[in-house]
Write an enzyme that holds these catalytic residues in place. Structure first.
Site, PDB file in Angstrom:
ATOM      1  CB  CYS A 175      67.154   8.046  45.693  1.00 38.37           C
ATOM      2  SG  CYS A 175      66.948   8.191  47.432  1.00 38.37           S
ATOM      3  CD  GLU A 221      57.132   2.055  41.714  1.00 36.90           C
ATOM      4  OE1 GLU A 221      56.483   2.223  40.679  1.00 36.90           O
ATOM      5  OE2 GLU A 221      57.929   2.894  42.156  1.00 36.90           O
ATOM      6  CB  CYS A 266      55.478   7.236  53.035  1.00 37.19           C
ATOM      7  SG  CYS A 266      56.453   7.667  54.496  1.00 37.19           S
TER       8      CYS A 266
HETATM    9  S1  SF4 Z   1      61.495  10.131  52.159  1.00 36.96           S
HETATM   10 FE1  SF4 Z   1      60.929   8.187  53.141  1.00 36.96          FE
HETATM   11  S2  SF4 Z   1      59.923   8.832  55.054  1.00 36.96           S
HETATM   12 FE2  SF4 Z   1      59.929  10.636  53.687  1.00 36.96          FE
HETATM   13  S3  SF4 Z   1      57.960  10.556  52.588  1.00 36.96           S
HETATM   14 FE3  SF4 Z   1      59.491   9.505  51.305  1.00 36.96          FE
HETATM   15  S4  SF4 Z   1      59.266   7.354  51.859  1.00 36.96           S
HETATM   16 FE4  SF4 Z   1      58.314   8.539  53.495  1.00 36.96          FE
END
Ligand code: SF4
Length: 384
Positions: A358, A110, A130
């Site tokens: 976010c 995305e 991730c």
């Molecule tokens: S905050 Fe960033 S580093 Fe942590 S799991 Fe989510 S994408 Fe990954």
């Protein structure tokens, strides 16, 4: 109302898959010049081709009219400008746009455009999923498949520019790029660093180093690598002022605890380039990390580090136990930080009606880690 548009772009990626041609989209200037030399051409061709690709959004060599016919034919045989397929586009009622891009047959990532009064920010992804399992992050619960390659990362900017109808020499609609989408960019520096260079190259997007931000959860050796090799802005996803709490929220802290992370941030601001400060990201989780004691610890931890703190109201996603801090708790937290001499902003939540805020990005991840089968459990307990 948020709007979903499913786009059927059958050409592009699928037609070019399996090709042995060299991909030009993801090459920074140095790599592009080396490529033109390797095919017996002058290195200045690199700048010409980069302009066509990145400033004019051209992927067909036949349209690159300042190249000779012979060179265009040569490039048609040897090279390609591969771009990903847009699977879907979602429009938020606040103007935020989220695109889902297919990067191979089983995965998609995305990318989010956030328009504001004086700027437009593009939030781009660096990995499919991730591996770091931050417990407050939707991407972290999706598992991990692989690093994105150069072309797959810069393609997010290329696609967004095209979709927004950006034209060279017009005021840029995308004025800032943040590596805050899916993935930990500093676990993919091989591909992220060249992309950052393309973003800042005058033959491509020409963004200033203040407008390109790499956000990391704290991969200490790679923070030092930025200091030495790349002049961009740095944001650190801190989220907790002590090791026991950070071990839970941002588990990479067990590998690089605060005693190692904080000195690396000082090394970064004092490093060879013109770094001025670090942005400290701190998600506000109700009763978890939002107490006055946490704010006092944070003031102490940050000490005299040149930084500004960005407080991020938590954005919920399915199956999370966390809740967003109350406005009172956020204001109280902010006041303690400001009394301690820190510069603080509270991020306005954008695009949460389309899950583009976010921590909400999820894409479609074919999870090679099988994490989704043994999801991390957390009680929501606060540690002081
Ligand atoms: S905050 Fe960033 S580093 Fe942590 S799991 Fe989510 S994408 Fe990954």
């Amino acid at each position: 109302m948020a709007e979903n548009i499913v786009i059927n772009q059958e050409e592009s990626l699928s037609e070019l898959e399996g090709s042995n041609k060299v991909d030009l989209l993801g090459m920074d200037r140095q790599a592009m010049e080396a490529y033109f030399l390797s095919i017996g051409e002058k290195p200045f061709r690199a700048g010409q081709v980069m302009k066509w690709i990145h400033q004019f959004g051209v992927s067909d060599f036949d349209e690159m009219t300042n190249l000779s016919k012979a060179l265009r034919e040569k490039l048609l045989k040897l090279a390609q400008v591969r771009t990903p397929k847009i699977v879907a586009e979602q429009l938020s009622e606040d103007g935020t746009i989220k695109w889902l891009l297919e990067v191979d047959n089983h995965n998609s990532v995305e990318v989010v455009y956030i328009p504001e009064k004086n700027r437009g920010t593009l939030c781009i992804s660096s990995q499919v999923g991730c591996a770091l399992e931050c417990t407050f992050c939707s991407t972290g619960q999706q598992g991990f498949n692989r690093n994105l390659e150069n072309w797959e990362i810069i393609a997010q900017m290329w696609v967004a520019n095209k979709a927004l109808g950006c034209k060279p020499k017009e005021e840029r609609r995308i004025s800032n790029v943040v590596f805050m989408g899916m993935g930990e960019p500093l676990l993919n520096v091989t591909h992220v660093f060249p992309v950052a260079r393309i973003l800042m190259d005058d033959f491509a997007y020409g963004l200033s180093k203040r407008r390109v931000t790499i956000s990391t959860s704290g991969v200490v050796p790679a923070i030092d690598k930025i200091k030495d090799e790349l002049d961009v802005s740095l944001a650190i996803s801190l989220h907790a002022p002590n090791n026991p709490l950070r071990d839970i929220l941002v588990p990479i802290n067990k590998k690089y605890p605060l005693e190692e992370l904080m000195p690396s941030l000082y090394r970064y601001v004092e490093g060879g380039h013109s770094k001025k400060h670090v942005t400290v990201e701190y998600v506000m989780l109700d009763q978890v990390n939002d107490r006055v004691a946490h704010a006092e610890q944070l003031v102490k931890l940050l000490g005299d580090l040149p930084c500004k703190v960005n407080l991020i109201p938590f954005n919920p996603f399915p199956d999370t136990d966390y809740k967003r801090s109350s406005n009172n708790a956020i204001h109280r937290f902010r006041a303690v930080l400001e009394d301690g001499g820190l510069s603080v902003t509270v991020r306005k939540t954008r695009g949460d009606d389309i899950d583009a805020a976010c921590g909400q990005l999820a894409g479609k991840v074919s999870d090679r880690t099988k994490r989704t089968l043994h999801r991390v459990e957390f009680s929501g307990k606060s540690l002081n």
